[in-house]
Motif scaffolding. Sequence first.
Motif, short mmCIF file in Angstrom:
data_model
loop_
_atom_site.label_atom_id
_atom_site.label_comp_id
_atom_site.label_asym_id
_atom_site.label_seq_id
_atom_site.Cartn_x
_atom_site.Cartn_y
_atom_site.Cartn_z
N ILE A 1 -30.96 28.33 16.59
CA ILE A 1 -31.21 27.91 15.38
C ILE A 1 -32.37 27.00 15.26
N ARG B 1 -24.94 31.13 14.72
CA ARG B 1 -25.19 32.10 13.76
C ARG B 1 -24.30 33.07 13.81
N CYS C 1 -25.63 31.16 8.91
CA CYS C 1 -25.72 32.45 8.19
C CYS C 1 -24.80 32.69 6.78
#
Length: 169
Positions: free
Chosen positions: A35, A76, A99
């Motif tokens: 991230i 994610r 996401c």
Amino acid sequence: DIEYICAKYGVISMAEKKITSYPKEKINILFLENISDVAVKRFLGSGYVNVKKMNGALSEEELIAVVKDVHLLGIRSKTMITKKVLAAAPKLQAIGCFCIGVNQVDLQAATDNGVVVFNAPYSNTRSVAELVIGASIMLIRRIVDKNKAAHDGIWLKEASGSYELRGKT
């Protein structure tokens, strides 16, 4: 007198109100799957000191081993948050899915454990727009056909059947 009224009705005045938020220095944050460092910097800049970032997705067993004391988890799409993972994370308060979806999280188990799950539905709109524009140019200019012909030894230099993207919807 405000103090008299507060005492009479059992109201706590603003002066007596105690800070009840959990101390930021005790909150553990874990970001997985590389991230952005921007997220890490924002949390650190807001006074959170226990922010850890890992570059890859973790398996269920690996997650179970690291989430015991995590309060906030950022993932994610590759990290799967299962019922077992949530059971191993008694302090977990929220999962941020960096996401567009949340299908990698067992939402029922998260709800049962009081864990808030949220996503970032517009986080990749620029990437999607760029992909659509790139694919559109490839199609409207017949790049795929010309690439295949070039690999077959044919040079299709003409522009017939090719168009500009400008002005198209």
